[in-house]
Design a protein around this motif. Sequence first.
Motif, PDB file in Angstrom:
ATOM      1  N   GLY A  87       0.807  -1.215   0.000  1.00  0.00           N
ATOM      2  CA  GLY A  87       0.000   0.000   0.000  1.00  0.00           C
ATOM      3  C   GLY A  87       0.843   1.269   0.000  1.00  0.00           C
ATOM      4  O   GLY A  87       0.467   2.278  -0.606  1.00  0.00           O
ATOM      5  N   ILE A  88       1.981   1.240   0.654  1.00  0.00           N
ATOM      6  CA  ILE A  88       2.884   2.398   0.648  1.00  0.00           C
ATOM      7  C   ILE A  88       3.391   2.646  -0.773  1.00  0.00           C
ATOM      8  O   ILE A  88       3.422   3.786  -1.248  1.00  0.00           O
ATOM      9  CB  ILE A  88       4.054   2.193   1.629  1.00  0.00           C
ATOM     10  CG1 ILE A  88       3.528   2.165   3.073  1.00  0.00           C
ATOM     11  CG2 ILE A  88       5.114   3.287   1.456  1.00  0.00           C
ATOM     12  CD1 ILE A  88       4.551   1.743   4.113  1.00  0.00           C
ATOM     13  N   TYR A  89       3.751   1.592  -1.466  1.00  0.00           N
ATOM     14  CA  TYR A  89       4.202   1.722  -2.857  1.00  0.00           C
ATOM     15  C   TYR A  89       3.078   2.263  -3.744  1.00  0.00           C
ATOM     16  O   TYR A  89       3.320   3.095  -4.615  1.00  0.00           O
ATOM     17  CB  TYR A  89       4.718   0.378  -3.381  1.00  0.00           C
ATOM     18  CG  TYR A  89       6.110   0.078  -2.910  1.00  0.00           C
ATOM     19  CD1 TYR A  89       7.197   0.181  -3.764  1.00  0.00           C
ATOM     20  CD2 TYR A  89       6.347  -0.288  -1.584  1.00  0.00           C
ATOM     21  CE1 TYR A  89       8.479  -0.078  -3.325  1.00  0.00           C
ATOM     22  CE2 TYR A  89       7.635  -0.543  -1.133  1.00  0.00           C
ATOM     23  CZ  TYR A  89       8.699  -0.431  -2.007  1.00  0.00           C
ATOM     24  OH  TYR A  89       9.975  -0.672  -1.559  1.00  0.00           O
ATOM     25  N   GLU A  90       1.866   1.800  -3.520  1.00  0.00           N
ATOM     26  CA  GLU A  90       0.731   2.309  -4.294  1.00  0.00           C
ATOM     27  C   GLU A  90       0.513   3.797  -4.028  1.00  0.00           C
ATOM     28  O   GLU A  90       0.263   4.567  -4.954  1.00  0.00           O
ATOM     29  CB  GLU A  90      -0.521   1.499  -3.954  1.00  0.00           C
ATOM     30  CG  GLU A  90      -0.433   0.073  -4.468  1.00  0.00           C
ATOM     31  CD  GLU A  90      -1.498  -0.850  -3.891  1.00  0.00           C
ATOM     32  OE1 GLU A  90      -2.175  -0.480  -2.904  1.00  0.00           O
ATOM     33  OE2 GLU A  90      -1.642  -1.961  -4.429  1.00  0.00           O
ATOM     34  N   TRP A  91       0.623   4.206  -2.773  1.00  0.00           N
ATOM     35  CA  TRP A  91       0.457   5.621  -2.431  1.00  0.00           C
ATOM     36  C   TRP A  91       1.537   6.462  -3.122  1.00  0.00           C
ATOM     37  O   TRP A  91       1.253   7.507  -3.701  1.00  0.00           O
ATOM     38  CB  TRP A  91       0.522   5.816  -0.913  1.00  0.00           C
ATOM     39  CG  TRP A  91       0.189   7.209  -0.483  1.00  0.00           C
ATOM     40  CD1 TRP A  91      -1.028   7.679  -0.105  1.00  0.00           C
ATOM     41  CD2 TRP A  91       1.091   8.329  -0.402  1.00  0.00           C
ATOM     42  NE1 TRP A  91      -0.943   9.018   0.215  1.00  0.00           N
ATOM     43  CE2 TRP A  91       0.348   9.437   0.036  1.00  0.00           C
ATOM     44  CE3 TRP A  91       2.449   8.494  -0.658  1.00  0.00           C
ATOM     45  CZ2 TRP A  91       0.920  10.694   0.226  1.00  0.00           C
ATOM     46  CZ3 TRP A  91       3.014   9.748  -0.481  1.00  0.00           C
ATOM     47  CH2 TRP A  91       2.251  10.827  -0.036  1.00  0.00           C
ATOM     48  N   VAL A  92       2.771   5.999  -3.066  1.00  0.00           N
ATOM     49  CA  VAL A  92       3.876   6.725  -3.703  1.00  0.00           C
ATOM     50  C   VAL A  92       3.645   6.812  -5.207  1.00  0.00           C
ATOM     51  O   VAL A  92       3.849   7.866  -5.818  1.00  0.00           O
ATOM     52  CB  VAL A  92       5.238   6.078  -3.368  1.00  0.00           C
ATOM     53  CG1 VAL A  92       6.351   6.667  -4.237  1.00  0.00           C
ATOM     54  CG2 VAL A  92       5.558   6.260  -1.892  1.00  0.00           C
ATOM     55  N   SER A  93       3.192   5.728  -5.834  1.00  0.00           N
ATOM     56  CA  SER A  93       2.977   5.749  -7.287  1.00  0.00           C
ATOM     57  C   SER A  93       1.952   6.802  -7.683  1.00  0.00           C
ATOM     58  O   SER A  93       2.081   7.424  -8.734  1.00  0.00           O
ATOM     59  CB  SER A  93       2.540   4.373  -7.791  1.00  0.00           C
ATOM     60  OG  SER A  93       1.213   4.084  -7.425  1.00  0.00           O
ATOM     61  N   GLU A  94       0.957   7.026  -6.834  1.00  0.00           N
ATOM     62  CA  GLU A  94      -0.090   8.008  -7.128  1.00  0.00           C
ATOM     63  C   GLU A  94       0.307   9.437  -6.770  1.00  0.00           C
ATOM     64  O   GLU A  94      -0.125  10.384  -7.422  1.00  0.00           O
ATOM     65  CB  GLU A  94      -1.368   7.632  -6.380  1.00  0.00           C
ATOM     66  CG  GLU A  94      -1.974   6.330  -6.848  1.00  0.00           C
ATOM     67  CD  GLU A  94      -3.075   5.821  -5.927  1.00  0.00           C
ATOM     68  OE1 GLU A  94      -3.484   6.562  -5.001  1.00  0.00           O
ATOM     69  OE2 GLU A  94      -3.515   4.673  -6.128  1.00  0.00           O
TER      70      GLU A  94
END
Length: 133
Positions: free
Chosen positions: A68-75
């Motif tokens: 989820g942290i990676y998803e947040w960063v990607s956005e």
Amino acid sequence: MFEFHGWIVLRYHTHDTSEVLQDEAYSKFMNYLKVVDTEGLSNIKRRNGLDSWVISGLHNHFSSYVLGIYEWVSENLPGSYGLLYIHDDEDVEDYNKFIVWKLTRGIISRETDSLLSPYIPVVEDEYDPNKID
């Protein structure tokens, strides 16, 4: 066991040239981390004009907040790049391999690991009840 090791170079954009915009992005990320990384497994550094973040941990079971942290960063910081290695021995299909998540240009992709997989025998011996350590 859910094992994870990852890193990200944090950049607000692929053309990262504004210190003001980078500072704003960094602050947003830090505020987000305070909410999701309640165990304090993160480590963040600001050096030579670059911001980098590292996480590593071992949980008893799968924890979605890590990806989820990676998803947040990607956005929110689409110029960021990094890798996340995950091994989940409870995953029915992928219990014997590491899964690699690659983050580049706001896109997260699942990649095949060829360095640490298959977990048994590359990392660990097969279970042998007769073996005495």
